[in-house]
Write a protein that holds these residues in place. Sequence first.
Motif, PDB file in Angstrom:
ATOM      1  N   TYR A  33       0.815  -1.212   0.000  1.00 18.51           N
ATOM      2  CA  TYR A  33       0.000   0.000   0.000  1.00 18.51           C
ATOM      3  C   TYR A  33       0.848   1.261   0.000  1.00 18.51           C
ATOM      4  CZ  TYR A  33      -4.376  -2.428   0.378  1.00 18.51           C
ATOM      5  OH  TYR A  33      -5.443  -3.207   0.110  1.00 18.51           O
ATOM      6  N   PHE A  34       1.988   1.227   0.653  1.00 18.01           N
ATOM      7  CA  PHE A  34       2.877   2.384   0.643  1.00 18.01           C
ATOM      8  C   PHE A  34       3.406   2.647  -0.768  1.00 18.01           C
ATOM      9  CE2 PHE A  34       7.147   4.225   1.144  1.00 18.01           C
ATOM     10  CZ  PHE A  34       6.789   5.413   1.769  1.00 18.01           C
ATOM     11  N   CYS A  35       3.806   1.583  -1.463  1.00 18.24           N
ATOM     12  CA  CYS A  35       4.306   1.755  -2.837  1.00 18.24           C
ATOM     13  C   CYS A  35       3.212   2.242  -3.780  1.00 18.24           C
ATOM     14  CB  CYS A  35       4.891   0.450  -3.348  1.00 18.24           C
ATOM     15  SG  CYS A  35       6.426   0.002  -2.536  1.00 18.24           S
ATOM     16  N   LEU A  36       2.010   1.671  -3.653  1.00 22.95           N
ATOM     17  CA  LEU A  36       0.909   2.120  -4.504  1.00 22.95           C
ATOM     18  C   LEU A  36       0.543   3.576  -4.224  1.00 22.95           C
ATOM     19  CD1 LEU A  36      -1.498  -0.953  -4.549  1.00 22.95           C
ATOM     20  CD2 LEU A  36      -0.226   0.001  -6.458  1.00 22.95           C
ATOM     21  N   GLY A  37       0.464   3.930  -2.955  1.00 20.86           N
ATOM     22  CA  GLY A  37       0.135   5.312  -2.611  1.00 20.86           C
ATOM     23  C   GLY A  37       1.200   6.291  -3.042  1.00 20.86           C
ATOM     24  N   LEU A  38       2.463   5.921  -2.878  1.00 15.47           N
ATOM     25  CA  LEU A  38       3.549   6.804  -3.298  1.00 15.47           C
ATOM     26  C   LEU A  38       3.583   6.972  -4.814  1.00 15.47           C
ATOM     27  CD1 LEU A  38       5.884   8.426  -2.119  1.00 15.47           C
ATOM     28  CD2 LEU A  38       7.338   6.442  -2.529  1.00 15.47           C
ATOM     29  N   SER A  39       3.360   5.886  -5.545  1.00 17.48           N
ATOM     30  CA  SER A  39       3.334   6.018  -7.003  1.00 17.48           C
ATOM     31  C   SER A  39       2.133   6.840  -7.462  1.00 17.48           C
ATOM     32  CB  SER A  39       3.330   4.644  -7.670  1.00 17.48           C
ATOM     33  OG  SER A  39       2.154   3.938  -7.335  1.00 17.48           O
ATOM     34  N   ILE A  71      -1.040  11.302 -17.195  1.00 22.84           N
ATOM     35  CA  ILE A  71      -0.497  10.546 -16.062  1.00 22.84           C
ATOM     36  C   ILE A  71      -1.114  11.023 -14.758  1.00 22.84           C
ATOM     37  CG2 ILE A  71       1.617  10.110 -14.748  1.00 22.84           C
ATOM     38  CD1 ILE A  71       3.111  10.117 -17.404  1.00 22.84           C
ATOM     39  N   CYS A  72      -1.395  12.312 -14.653  1.00 13.36           N
ATOM     40  CA  CYS A  72      -2.054  12.855 -13.463  1.00 13.36           C
ATOM     41  C   CYS A  72      -3.444  12.248 -13.295  1.00 13.36           C
ATOM     42  CB  CYS A  72      -2.135  14.371 -13.550  1.00 13.36           C
ATOM     43  SG  CYS A  72      -2.950  15.142 -12.157  1.00 13.36           S
ATOM     44  N   GLY A  73      -4.177  12.075 -14.399  1.00 17.57           N
ATOM     45  CA  GLY A  73      -5.492  11.437 -14.335  1.00 17.57           C
ATOM     46  C   GLY A  73      -5.399  10.001 -13.849  1.00 17.57           C
ATOM     47  N   PHE A  74      -4.402   9.263 -14.355  1.00 10.44           N
ATOM     48  CA  PHE A  74      -4.203   7.898 -13.871  1.00 10.44           C
ATOM     49  C   PHE A  74      -3.812   7.884 -12.389  1.00 10.44           C
ATOM     50  CE2 PHE A  74      -3.385   6.768 -18.443  1.00 10.44           C
ATOM     51  CZ  PHE A  74      -4.532   6.012 -18.581  1.00 10.44           C
ATOM     52  N   GLY A  75      -3.041   8.866 -11.974  1.00  8.71           N
ATOM     53  CA  GLY A  75      -2.669   8.958 -10.560  1.00  8.71           C
ATOM     54  C   GLY A  75      -3.862   9.206  -9.666  1.00  8.71           C
ATOM     55  N   ILE A  76      -4.781  10.053 -10.113  1.00 10.66           N
ATOM     56  CA  ILE A  76      -5.993  10.295  -9.333  1.00 10.66           C
ATOM     57  C   ILE A  76      -6.832   9.029  -9.226  1.00 10.66           C
ATOM     58  CG2 ILE A  76      -8.188  11.560  -9.333  1.00 10.66           C
ATOM     59  CD1 ILE A  76      -6.622  13.935 -10.517  1.00 10.66           C
ATOM     60  N   LEU A  77      -6.962   8.311 -10.346  1.00 14.98           N
ATOM     61  CA  LEU A  77      -7.699   7.040 -10.310  1.00 14.98           C
ATOM     62  C   LEU A  77      -7.014   6.024  -9.401  1.00 14.98           C
ATOM     63  CD1 LEU A  77      -8.769   6.637 -14.037  1.00 14.98           C
ATOM     64  CD2 LEU A  77     -10.196   7.268 -12.091  1.00 14.98           C
ATOM     65  N   LEU A  78      -5.686   6.008  -9.414  1.00 10.94           N
ATOM     66  CA  LEU A  78      -4.955   5.092  -8.538  1.00 10.94           C
ATOM     67  C   LEU A  78      -5.120   5.466  -7.075  1.00 10.94           C
ATOM     68  CD1 LEU A  78      -3.091   2.631  -8.521  1.00 10.94           C
ATOM     69  CD2 LEU A  78      -1.162   4.184  -8.703  1.00 10.94           C
ATOM     70  N   LEU A  79      -5.160   6.771  -6.773  1.00  9.64           N
ATOM     71  CA  LEU A  79      -5.411   7.202  -5.395  1.00  9.64           C
ATOM     72  C   LEU A  79      -6.781   6.745  -4.916  1.00  9.64           C
ATOM     73  CD1 LEU A  79      -4.010  10.837  -5.176  1.00  9.64           C
ATOM     74  CD2 LEU A  79      -3.325   8.878  -3.821  1.00  9.64           C
ATOM     75  N   ILE A  80      -7.792   6.872  -5.763  1.00  5.64           N
ATOM     76  CA  ILE A  80      -9.134   6.420  -5.403  1.00  5.64           C
ATOM     77  C   ILE A  80      -9.155   4.913  -5.191  1.00  5.64           C
ATOM     78  CG2 ILE A  80     -11.505   6.215  -6.260  1.00  5.64           C
ATOM     79  CD1 ILE A  80     -11.057   8.921  -7.676  1.00  5.64           C
ATOM     80  N   ALA A  81      -8.458   4.173  -6.069  1.00  2.45           N
ATOM     81  CA  ALA A  81      -8.418   2.713  -5.938  1.00  2.45           C
ATOM     82  C   ALA A  81      -7.705   2.281  -4.665  1.00  2.45           C
ATOM     83  CB  ALA A  81      -7.740   2.100  -7.155  1.00  2.45           C
ATOM     84  N   VAL A  82      -6.611   2.939  -4.326  1.00  2.00           N
ATOM     85  CA  VAL A  82      -5.888   2.600  -3.095  1.00  2.00           C
ATOM     86  C   VAL A  82      -6.760   2.888  -1.884  1.00  2.00           C
ATOM     87  CG1 VAL A  82      -3.944   3.306  -1.641  1.00  2.00           C
ATOM     88  CG2 VAL A  82      -3.579   2.843  -4.045  1.00  2.00           C
ATOM     89  N   TYR A  83      -7.481   4.001  -1.896  1.00  2.49           N
ATOM     90  CA  TYR A  83      -8.362   4.328  -0.782  1.00  2.49           C
ATOM     91  C   TYR A  83      -9.491   3.304  -0.656  1.00  2.49           C
ATOM     92  CZ  TYR A  83     -11.677   6.833   2.128  1.00  2.49           C
ATOM     93  OH  TYR A  83     -12.557   7.160   3.119  1.00  2.49           O
TER      94      TYR A  83
END
Length: 108
Positions: A33-39, A71-83
């Motif tokens: 989770y730390f790696c996913l959140g940091l990425s 890439i910012c859009g993918f990062g936002i989606l990844l943040l939502i998925a991690v949460y």
Amino acid sequence: MNKRYVPFPRLIGFILFHIVFTLPLSIVILAIYFCLGLSALIATSAPLIAVIDFMLAGMFIGSEFFLSITICGFGILLLIAVYLLMQPMRHLIRRFYIWNLRTWFRSR
């Protein structure tokens, strides 16, 4: 003869169980989770990195900037998925901890 309840052997078993099994598993889950959140945070800050690159290099490359927005859009989606993945895992870990306490320390 009434035997006196001594929780010390159960406490040793409880601690060893957590050191051998639960602690490494928790560390692995936390590292994932730390790696996913940091990425996700790095990907979310991609436009800022592109602007800093433009300021330092002095060259504007339009495709680089628009790629950073993507890439910012993918990062936002990844943040939502991690949460959304963290909530059930937090609930599962809490239930596992309660189950361990009931299993190791119930009166017999």
